[in-house]
Design a protein around this motif. Sequence first.
Motif, PDB file in Angstrom:
ATOM      1  N   THR A 126       1.966   1.802   2.553  1.00 13.49           N
ATOM      2  CA  THR A 126       1.019   0.952   2.705  1.00 13.49           C
ATOM      3  C   THR A 126       1.522  -0.644   2.403  1.00 13.49           C
ATOM      4  O   THR A 126       1.192  -1.409   3.172  1.00 13.49           O
ATOM      5  N   PRO A 127       2.427  -0.829   1.644  1.00 15.29           N
ATOM      6  CA  PRO A 127       2.967  -2.066   1.594  1.00 15.29           C
ATOM      7  C   PRO A 127       3.634  -2.663   2.762  1.00 15.29           C
ATOM      8  O   PRO A 127       3.481  -3.886   3.165  1.00 15.29           O
ATOM      9  N   GLU A 128       4.162  -1.771   3.628  1.00 12.79           N
ATOM     10  CA  GLU A 128       4.931  -2.303   4.868  1.00 12.79           C
ATOM     11  C   GLU A 128       3.746  -2.583   5.796  1.00 12.79           C
ATOM     12  O   GLU A 128       4.009  -3.538   6.557  1.00 12.79           O
ATOM     13  N   ILE A 129       2.557  -2.005   5.877  1.00 12.76           N
ATOM     14  CA  ILE A 129       1.561  -2.254   6.813  1.00 12.76           C
ATOM     15  C   ILE A 129       1.043  -3.522   6.238  1.00 12.76           C
ATOM     16  O   ILE A 129       0.815  -4.652   7.123  1.00 12.76           O
ATOM     17  N   SER A 130       0.694  -3.818   4.948  1.00 16.56           N
ATOM     18  CA  SER A 130       0.086  -5.052   4.539  1.00 16.56           C
ATOM     19  C   SER A 130       1.084  -6.372   4.711  1.00 16.56           C
ATOM     20  O   SER A 130       0.477  -7.228   5.279  1.00 16.56           O
ATOM     21  N   LYS A 131       2.296  -6.120   4.720  1.00 19.14           N
ATOM     22  CA  LYS A 131       3.509  -7.365   5.020  1.00 19.14           C
ATOM     23  C   LYS A 131       2.960  -7.638   6.470  1.00 19.14           C
ATOM     24  O   LYS A 131       3.227  -8.744   6.779  1.00 19.14           O
ATOM     25  N   LYS A 132       2.749  -6.711   7.526  1.00 21.80           N
ATOM     26  CA  LYS A 132       2.584  -7.158   8.554  1.00 21.80           C
ATOM     27  C   LYS A 132       1.210  -7.701   9.097  1.00 21.80           C
ATOM     28  O   LYS A 132       1.114  -8.359   9.842  1.00 21.80           O
ATOM     29  N   ILE A 133       0.135  -7.173   8.210  1.00 21.31           N
ATOM     30  CA  ILE A 133      -1.003  -7.612   8.625  1.00 21.31           C
ATOM     31  C   ILE A 133      -1.239  -9.066   8.047  1.00 21.31           C
ATOM     32  O   ILE A 133      -1.762  -9.880   8.782  1.00 21.31           O
ATOM     33  N   ILE A 134      -0.561  -9.469   7.044  1.00 20.58           N
ATOM     34  CA  ILE A 134      -0.688 -10.835   6.512  1.00 20.58           C
ATOM     35  C   ILE A 134      -0.067 -11.939   7.462  1.00 20.58           C
ATOM     36  O   ILE A 134      -0.469 -13.019   7.427  1.00 20.58           O
ATOM     37  N   LYS A 135       0.752 -11.239   8.241  1.00 24.18           N
ATOM     38  CA  LYS A 135       1.666 -12.471   9.034  1.00 24.18           C
ATOM     39  C   LYS A 135       0.809 -12.538  10.520  1.00 24.18           C
ATOM     40  O   LYS A 135       1.175 -13.399  11.243  1.00 24.18           O
ATOM     41  N   ILE A 136      -0.368 -12.027  10.654  1.00 20.52           N
ATOM     42  CA  ILE A 136      -1.223 -11.888  11.839  1.00 20.52           C
ATOM     43  C   ILE A 136      -2.170 -13.318  11.792  1.00 20.52           C
ATOM     44  O   ILE A 136      -2.689 -13.463  10.813  1.00 20.52           O
ATOM     45  N   PRO A 137      -1.977 -14.296  12.727  1.00 19.63           N
ATOM     46  CA  PRO A 137      -2.685 -15.320  12.745  1.00 19.63           C
ATOM     47  C   PRO A 137      -4.135 -15.152  12.557  1.00 19.63           C
ATOM     48  O   PRO A 137      -4.786 -13.925  13.121  1.00 19.63           O
ATOM     49  N   GLY A 138      -4.950 -15.845  11.373  1.00 23.37           N
ATOM     50  CA  GLY A 138      -6.287 -15.636  11.263  1.00 23.37           C
ATOM     51  C   GLY A 138      -6.457 -14.673  10.085  1.00 23.37           C
ATOM     52  O   GLY A 138      -7.599 -14.651   9.386  1.00 23.37           O
ATOM     53  N   VAL A 139      -5.552 -14.061   9.586  1.00 25.10           N
ATOM     54  CA  VAL A 139      -5.437 -13.426   8.545  1.00 25.10           C
ATOM     55  C   VAL A 139      -5.138 -14.298   7.114  1.00 25.10           C
ATOM     56  O   VAL A 139      -4.364 -14.912   7.050  1.00 25.10           O
ATOM     57  N   GLU A 140      -6.274 -14.321   6.336  1.00 24.68           N
ATOM     58  CA  GLU A 140      -6.231 -15.389   5.321  1.00 24.68           C
ATOM     59  C   GLU A 140      -5.570 -14.806   3.806  1.00 24.68           C
ATOM     60  O   GLU A 140      -4.576 -15.175   3.068  1.00 24.68           O
ATOM     61  N   ALA A 141      -5.932 -13.361   3.477  1.00 25.61           N
ATOM     62  CA  ALA A 141      -5.481 -12.808   2.344  1.00 25.61           C
ATOM     63  C   ALA A 141      -5.456 -11.244   2.569  1.00 25.61           C
ATOM     64  O   ALA A 141      -6.437 -10.813   3.477  1.00 25.61           O
ATOM     65  N   VAL A 142      -4.646 -10.546   2.077  1.00 25.69           N
ATOM     66  CA  VAL A 142      -4.489  -8.838   2.206  1.00 25.69           C
ATOM     67  C   VAL A 142      -4.472  -8.343   0.775  1.00 25.69           C
ATOM     68  O   VAL A 142      -3.692  -8.873  -0.091  1.00 25.69           O
ATOM     69  N   TYR A 143      -5.483  -7.307   0.562  1.00 29.47           N
ATOM     70  CA  TYR A 143      -5.273  -6.672  -0.627  1.00 29.47           C
ATOM     71  C   TYR A 143      -5.365  -5.334  -0.654  1.00 29.47           C
ATOM     72  O   TYR A 143      -5.905  -4.600   0.485  1.00 29.47           O
ATOM     73  N   GLU A 144      -4.619  -4.686  -1.376  1.00 31.15           N
ATOM     74  CA  GLU A 144      -4.300  -3.262  -1.159  1.00 31.15           C
ATOM     75  C   GLU A 144      -5.410  -2.736  -2.185  1.00 31.15           C
ATOM     76  O   GLU A 144      -5.649  -3.144  -3.150  1.00 31.15           O
ATOM     77  N   THR A 145      -5.986  -1.511  -1.634  1.00 27.30           N
ATOM     78  CA  THR A 145      -7.238  -1.042  -2.375  1.00 27.30           C
ATOM     79  C   THR A 145      -7.247   0.390  -2.505  1.00 27.30           C
ATOM     80  O   THR A 145      -6.434   1.221  -2.115  1.00 27.30           O
ATOM     81  N   THR A 146      -8.057   1.024  -3.411  1.00 26.80           N
ATOM     82  CA  THR A 146      -8.206   2.543  -3.839  1.00 26.80           C
ATOM     83  C   THR A 146      -9.701   2.934  -2.995  1.00 26.80           C
ATOM     84  O   THR A 146     -10.234   1.888  -2.485  1.00 26.80           O
ATOM     85  N   GLY A 147      -9.925   3.944  -2.813  1.00 25.85           N
ATOM     86  CA  GLY A 147     -11.022   4.368  -2.033  1.00 25.85           C
ATOM     87  C   GLY A 147     -11.030   4.803  -0.728  1.00 25.85           C
ATOM     88  O   GLY A 147      -9.745   5.365  -0.182  1.00 25.85           O
TER      89      GLY A 147
END
Length: 140
Positions: free
Chosen positions: A77-98
């Motif tokens: 998941t951290p690997e994917i999160s690091k890619k998501i935060i670099k996408i233009p328009g993404v302000e914040a990324v949170y890893e969650t449970t559920g």
Amino acid sequence: MADVDDSDIKILEMLRKNARTPFTMIAKELKISEAAVRKRVEKLIRLGVIKRFTIDYELENEIKAIVMVKTNPQIPTPEISKKIIKIPGVEAVYETTGDYDVLALVRGMNIISINKTIDDIRSLQGVISTNSTIVLRVWY
């Protein structure tokens, strides 16, 4: 953290609401000196408790969305999160449970830009699905 006490927590709460709160105002509220506030803030930065100072803004007609992301368990998941935060328009990324592994806060000037950002998230390797919702109002 053992090095963070009640006064530090109060300072953090005041700065979270307004990072530009003058140290003199914080000192008056806590009944300590301005120099003591400055030293405490420097300590919190050194300890990594305060990670950054930033602004929170809202533009007229701006749209915010929350994008919940399911990921492939084969990719960390951290690997994917690091890619998501670099996408233009993404302000914040949170890893969650559920049901969802990642929650992304997205910001854009129109639905077209929000859709583009969501499409970019969906195109990442390891993203299985997304569920999005538009933010109507924010309270602080």
